[in-house]
Write a protein that holds these residues in place. Structure first.
Motif, PDB file in Angstrom:
ATOM      1  N   ASN A  44       0.830  -1.189   0.000  1.00 58.49           N
ATOM      2  CA  ASN A  44       0.000   0.000   0.000  1.00 58.49           C
ATOM      3  C   ASN A  44       0.875   1.254   0.000  1.00 58.49           C
ATOM      4  N   LYS A  45       0.307   2.357  -0.464  1.00 58.34           N
ATOM      5  CA  LYS A  45       1.038   3.624  -0.493  1.00 58.34           C
ATOM      6  C   LYS A  45       0.587   4.471   0.690  1.00 58.34           C
ATOM      7  N   THR A  46       1.220   4.253   1.841  1.00 58.29           N
ATOM      8  CA  THR A  46       0.903   4.974   3.061  1.00 58.29           C
ATOM      9  C   THR A  46       2.193   5.419   3.732  1.00 58.29           C
ATOM     10  N   ASN A  47       2.059   6.321   4.694  1.00 58.98           N
ATOM     11  CA  ASN A  47       3.232   6.731   5.468  1.00 58.98           C
ATOM     12  C   ASN A  47       3.817   5.548   6.233  1.00 58.98           C
ATOM     13  N   SER A  82       3.701   2.358   5.323  1.00 65.42           N
ATOM     14  CA  SER A  82       4.409   1.462   4.411  1.00 65.42           C
ATOM     15  C   SER A  82       5.779   2.020   4.060  1.00 65.42           C
ATOM     16  N   SER A  94      -2.464   2.086  -3.606  1.00 67.44           N
ATOM     17  CA  SER A  94      -3.439   1.748  -2.571  1.00 67.44           C
ATOM     18  C   SER A  94      -4.467   0.763  -3.119  1.00 67.44           C
ATOM     19  N   ALA A 134      -2.809  -1.386   5.587  1.00 67.15           N
ATOM     20  CA  ALA A 134      -1.943  -0.210   5.611  1.00 67.15           C
ATOM     21  C   ALA A 134      -0.549  -0.483   5.059  1.00 67.15           C
TER      22      ALA A 134
END
Length: 348
Positions: free
Chosen positions: A244-247, A249, A276, A313
């Motif tokens: 996923n493209k998260t802080n 990750s 995501s 996440a």
């Protein structure tokens, strides 16, 4: 250890100047204690023999490059160069790909169970018998082989020719894989273009496409989604595992995994390429897919094991189905009762 002996063998083969092109379980891990990683260890010690890639039964067959693939490609040259350096290390279970070896305990049952919900035929001992699966970005065949042992006819493709050589060499020592697993050094768009001139154009050839830990390395996801739809049969399944493209990750997948713990080589991932679940679902639906399930995955670097989680996440697995040309046929199948159905996305 089998994998370490194989790693040394392959390293020796790649250290030479090459003069030619190299050419079931019924339940998942958990309650039964079954481990797909353990299966790969119980293999023949014949890898101690000195083997040349030219002696393998399978050969890397380059695909014909089409106009579409030359202008719209999924391949990032930087990614190819990076994996070229790691091509001889795929089967070292304590090395750079240790996390991928461990991931088989989740992704193999995830693919198997969802396919069994779609294809209701039962083949004891070989539950995926009769199904054709395409493993995109197969690398050294870490996922290709266990799918073949489940009875499926699996084609693994990868643009890194040396990775295909490693995959062919490893599979050549298992006679059970002789008729079920094959490999080709090519890209997805090149393989897709091969059917352009056939009478059954667009009908597809595969019951399932698998792209595990691949999409975060691709240059063009639109081309990827289009080609997946092109090679799949109507009603065929697409399986993806990615980041996923998260802080979170970024912090765990790059800072911790690559820079601090060195679980994977530094520079393996580019956070800008992460996607995501919402974005991936939107992309797939615009290319004729219906997303069936999305499940979070979590890696424990201490135990070296993966587990299912409600949070997407960081890592997640996705199952989508290619819609049929006749939407009424899909609706009829969905409304028909199937008492044997179970929720494949629920894992212990």
């Amino acid at each position: 250890m089998y994998s370490n002996r194989f790693g040394r063998l392959v390293s020796g083969l790649y250290g030479r100047k090459r003069s030619a092109v190299c050419g079931v379980v019924q339940s998942a891990a958990g309650r039964s204690g079954f481990s797909w990683t353990a299966v790969s260890k119980r293999r023949s010690p014949r890898l101690q023999r000195s083997v040349s890639c030219l002696e393998m039964r399978h050969h890397a067959v380059p695909c014909q490059i089409s106009t579409r693939s030359s202008s719209q490609t999924t391949v990032d040259p930087d990614e190819v160069r990076r994996f070229q350096l790691l091509a001889g290390k795929w089967w070292d279970e304590q090395g750079e790909f240790a996390a991928l070896h461990a991931m088989n305990d989740l992704r193999v049952p995830f693919i198997r169970d969802n396919l069994l919900n779609v294809h209701r035929a039962r083949h004891p001992g070989k539950p995926l018998a009769g199904l054709r699966i395409l493993d995109v970005g197969c690398g050294g065949g870490l996922l290709t082989e266990p799918l073949g042992r489940l009875g499926a006819n699996v084609l693994g493709i990868d643009p890194v020719e040396d990775s295909i050589c490693t995959a062919q060499l490893h599979a050549s020592f298992d006679p059970d894989l002789r008729d079920s697993v094959s490999y080709r050094a090519c890209t997805l768009e090149e393989l897709s273009a091969e059917g352009e001139g056939e009478q059954e154009q667009g009908a597809g050839h595969f019951d399932a496409v698998v792209a595990s830990e691949v999409v975060e390395h691709l240059a063009d996801l639109e081309t990827f989604a289009f080609c997946c739809g092109h090679v799949l049969k109507p009603g065929g399944s697409l399986f993806i595992t990615t980041i996923n493209k998260t802080n979170l990750s970024y912090a765990l997948g790059i800072v911790v995994a690559e820079q601090l713990l060195r679980i994977v080589p530094s520079g393996t991932h580019d956070w800008e390429k992460f996607i995501s679940p919402v974005e991936l679902e939107r992309l797939l639906e615009s290319n004729g897919f219906s997303v069936q399930s999305v499940q979070g995955m979590l890696y424990n670097p201490v135990s070296g094991a993966w587990s299912w989680t409600n949070s997407t996440a960081i890592n997640y697995a996705l199952h989508a189905v290619k819609l049929r040309d006749d939407p009424q046929q899909d609706q009829a199948e969905e409304s028909s009762p199937h008492p044997e159905d179970s929720t494949a996305a629920t894992h212990s």
